[in-house]
Design an enzyme around this catalytic site. Structure first.
Site, short mmCIF file in Angstrom:
data_model
loop_
_atom_site.label_atom_id
_atom_site.label_comp_id
_atom_site.label_asym_id
_atom_site.label_seq_id
_atom_site.Cartn_x
_atom_site.Cartn_y
_atom_site.Cartn_z
N HIS A 179 33.51 -15.64 -84.71
CA HIS A 179 32.41 -16.30 -84.00
C HIS A 179 32.33 -17.79 -84.38
O HIS A 179 32.31 -18.66 -83.50
CB HIS A 179 31.10 -15.58 -84.36
CG HIS A 179 29.85 -16.18 -83.82
ND1 HIS A 179 29.11 -15.57 -82.83
CD2 HIS A 179 29.16 -17.31 -84.14
CE1 HIS A 179 28.05 -16.31 -82.56
NE2 HIS A 179 28.05 -17.37 -83.34
N GLU A 180 32.31 -18.07 -85.67
CA GLU A 180 32.18 -19.48 -86.08
C GLU A 180 33.39 -20.28 -85.62
O GLU A 180 33.25 -21.41 -85.15
CB GLU A 180 31.98 -19.61 -87.59
CG GLU A 180 30.66 -19.02 -88.11
CD GLU A 180 29.41 -19.52 -87.40
OE1 GLU A 180 29.41 -20.66 -86.88
OE2 GLU A 180 28.43 -18.76 -87.34
N HIS A 183 33.09 -21.24 -82.03
CA HIS A 183 32.32 -22.48 -81.82
C HIS A 183 33.26 -23.68 -82.01
O HIS A 183 33.26 -24.61 -81.21
CB HIS A 183 31.19 -22.60 -82.85
CG HIS A 183 29.99 -21.74 -82.57
ND1 HIS A 183 29.39 -21.66 -81.34
CD2 HIS A 183 29.24 -20.95 -83.40
CE1 HIS A 183 28.34 -20.84 -81.41
NE2 HIS A 183 28.22 -20.40 -82.64
N HIS A 189 26.86 -20.09 -77.35
CA HIS A 189 26.58 -18.64 -77.30
C HIS A 189 26.61 -18.10 -75.87
O HIS A 189 26.32 -18.83 -74.93
CB HIS A 189 25.21 -18.37 -77.95
CG HIS A 189 25.23 -18.69 -79.41
ND1 HIS A 189 24.40 -19.61 -79.99
CD2 HIS A 189 26.02 -18.20 -80.40
CE1 HIS A 189 24.68 -19.68 -81.28
NE2 HIS A 189 25.65 -18.84 -81.56
N TYR A 236 24.05 -13.07 -79.01
CA TYR A 236 23.06 -12.71 -80.05
C TYR A 236 22.76 -11.21 -80.00
O TYR A 236 22.92 -10.56 -78.97
CB TYR A 236 21.73 -13.39 -79.79
CG TYR A 236 21.59 -14.84 -80.14
CD1 TYR A 236 22.53 -15.53 -80.91
CD2 TYR A 236 20.46 -15.53 -79.71
CE1 TYR A 236 22.34 -16.86 -81.21
CE2 TYR A 236 20.27 -16.87 -80.01
CZ TYR A 236 21.22 -17.53 -80.76
OH TYR A 236 21.02 -18.84 -81.06
ZN LIG Z 1 26.88 -18.98 -83.25
#
Ligand SMILES: [Zn+2]
Ligand SMILES: *[C@@H]1O[C@H](CO)[C@@H](O)[C@H](O)[C@H]1NC(C)=O
Ligand SMILES: *[C@@H]1O[C@H](CO)[C@@H](O)[C@H](O)[C@H]1NC(C)=O
Ligand SMILES: *[C@@H]1O[C@H](CO)[C@@H](O)[C@H](O)[C@H]1NC(C)=O
Ligand SMILES: *[C@@H]1O[C@H](CO)[C@@H](O)[C@H](O)[C@H]1NC(C)=O
Ligand SMILES: *[C@@H]1O[C@H](CO)[C@@H](O)[C@H](O)[C@H]1NC(C)=O
Length: 281
Positions: A179-180, A183, A189, A236
Site C-alpha cells: 500500500h505505501e 502511494h 486511496h 480504507y
Molecule cells: Zn494510504
C-alpha cells in the site's frame, strides 16, 4: 445539514476540538488545500508513531489508518489532492524505475526481508523496477523506520523522498508495505475516486470530526477507466477514522469486504500497469 454545521462550529468554539474543522459539505477545492496546510498534515509526527506502536494485529483497521496526515498516511501536502491515480507526467518514475535504499539500521533482518518481498511482488506483477540507489540517481526513495507511523508521498516528488514503515506494526501486514509503495508509485486511496459515491456511502455522522479531510473526493481523479475496486489494497476499512466505532464506510450493497491488506487486488495491478504503460504479461 445546516444544523450539523452549526453543531460542528459550536463544538469547535467550545474548544473540544483544537484544530480547524474541515466541513466536507461546504469545502471547495482551494479551501481544502489551505485547510490541509493549516492542519500541518504534511509533517512527520511522533504522536502518530505512538498510536501505531499501540496498534494490535487483531485490529479490524490498518495501522496506516491511524495517521493524522492527509488521507491518513500521505505525507506530502499535494497541490491537487484526492485523486486515485495522480495526473501529470511529472509524478511518474522515469521508465518505471524507482531507485531505493533501505535504512537498514531501522529494521531487523526479517523486516528487511519483508520489504524486499514486497518489492519482488512488484517486480513479478508489474513492469516497475526498484533498483538499488547507487548514489548517482537524482530521484530516489529512502525506506525508513522512524517513529512516525506508516506513510509515503504520492508519485515521484523529485530528489530524495521518504517512505516510512515504522516497525514492527507497519511491517506486519504484507499489504501495508504494498500500500505505501503504491502511494509512492502514484496512487491515492480507492475511496477518493470521484465516482466513489456510486459504490460506497460515507457515514459522516460516524466520522471523527478532525478526520473529515480523509473522505474527500476531488474533481481531479483518473482511475484509468477500470472498475471501482472494493478489493483494492488502497481502500480504507469500513470503520476507519470512526469517532464511535460504527462504520464510516458502507458498501453498496452493504457487506462487501473492504480494507484488505493481504496484497495487490487484480484491479490495482491493472491500474499500475496502465499508468506505466506496462505490457500485460
Ligand atoms: Zn494510504
Ligand atoms: C556515479 O557518478 C560518478 C561520476 O560521474 C562515476 O564516476 C561513478 O562511476 C558513478 N557510479 C555509479 C555506480 O554509476
Ligand atoms: C524482527 O522484528 C520482528 C517484528 O517486526 C520480530 O517478530 C522478529 O522476531 C525480529 N527478528 C529478529 C531476527 O530479530
Ligand atoms: C486527468 O487525466 C485524465 C486522463 O488523461 C483526464 O481525462 C482528466 O481530465 C485529468 N484530470 C485533470 C484534472 O487534469
Ligand atoms: C451505532 O450503530 C448502532 C446500530 O445502528 C446504533 O444503535 C448506535 O446508537 C450507534 N452508536 C453510536 C455511538 O452512534
Ligand atoms: C504512457 O504512454 C502515454 C501515451 O503514449 C504517454 O503520454 C505517457 O507519458 C506514458 N507514461 C509513462 C509513465 O511512460
Amino acid at each position: 445539514m445546516i444544523l450539523k454545521l452549526f453543531v460542528l462550529l459550536w463544538l469547535s468554539l467550545c474548544g473540544i476540538q483544537s484544530v480547524p474543522v474541515l466541513s466536507r459539505n461546504e469545502a471547495t477545492y482551494e479551501e481544502t488545500v489551505s485547510k490541509i496546510r493549516e492542519l500541518s498534515l504534511g509533517l512527520p509526527d511522533e504522536r502518530v508513531g505512538e498510536a501505531v506502536s499501540k496498534w494490535s494485529a487483531e485490529s479490524t483497521t490498518n495501522p496506516e489508518e491511524l495517521g493524522s496526515y492527509f488521507e491518513g498516511d500521505i505525507l506530502t501536502v499535494p497541490e491537487e489532492p484526492g485523486r486515485n491515480g495522480i495526473n501529470g507526467s511529472y509524478f511518474r518514475w522515469h521508465d518505471g524505475v524507482i531507485p531505493f535504499v533501505i535504512e537498514e539500521t531501522d529494521f531487523n533482518e526479517t523486516e528487511v526481508q519483508s520489504i524486499l518481498a514486497a518489492i519482488a511482488d512488484y517486480h513479478s506483477k508489474t513492469c516497475l523496477r526498484f533498483v538499488e540507489y547507487d548514489g548517482n540517481q537524482t530521484d530516489y526513495i529512502s525506506i525508513q523506520g522512524g517513529n512516525t507511523g506508516c506513510w509515503s508521498g504520492v508519485g515521484r516528488l523529485g530528489g530524495k523522498q521518504t517512505v516510512n514503515l515504522q516497525p514492527p506494526n507497519c511491517i506486519r501486514r504484507f499489504g501495508v508495505i504494498i500500500h505505501e509503495l503504491m502511494h509512492t508509485v502514484g496512487f491515492y486511496h480507492e475511496q477518493s475516486r470521484i465516482d466513489r459515491n456510486d459504490y460506497v456511502t460515507i457515514n459522516w455522522e460516524n466520522v471523527d470530526i478532525t478526520k473529515f479531510h480523509n473522505f474527500l473526493t476531488m474533481p481531479n481523479s483518473y482511475a484509468y477507466g477500470v472498475d471501482y475496486d472494493y478489493g483494492s489494497v488502497m481502500h480504507y476499512t469500513e470503520n476507519s477514522f470512526s469517532s464511535n466505532g460504527n462504520n464510516t464506510i458502507d458498501t453498496k450493497p452493504p457487506g462487501i469486504p473492504i480494507g484488505q491488506r493481504e496484497g495487490f487486488g487484480i484491479i490495482d495491478l491493472e491500474k499500475i500497469n496502465l499508468m506505466y504503460n506496462c505490457t500485460v504479461q
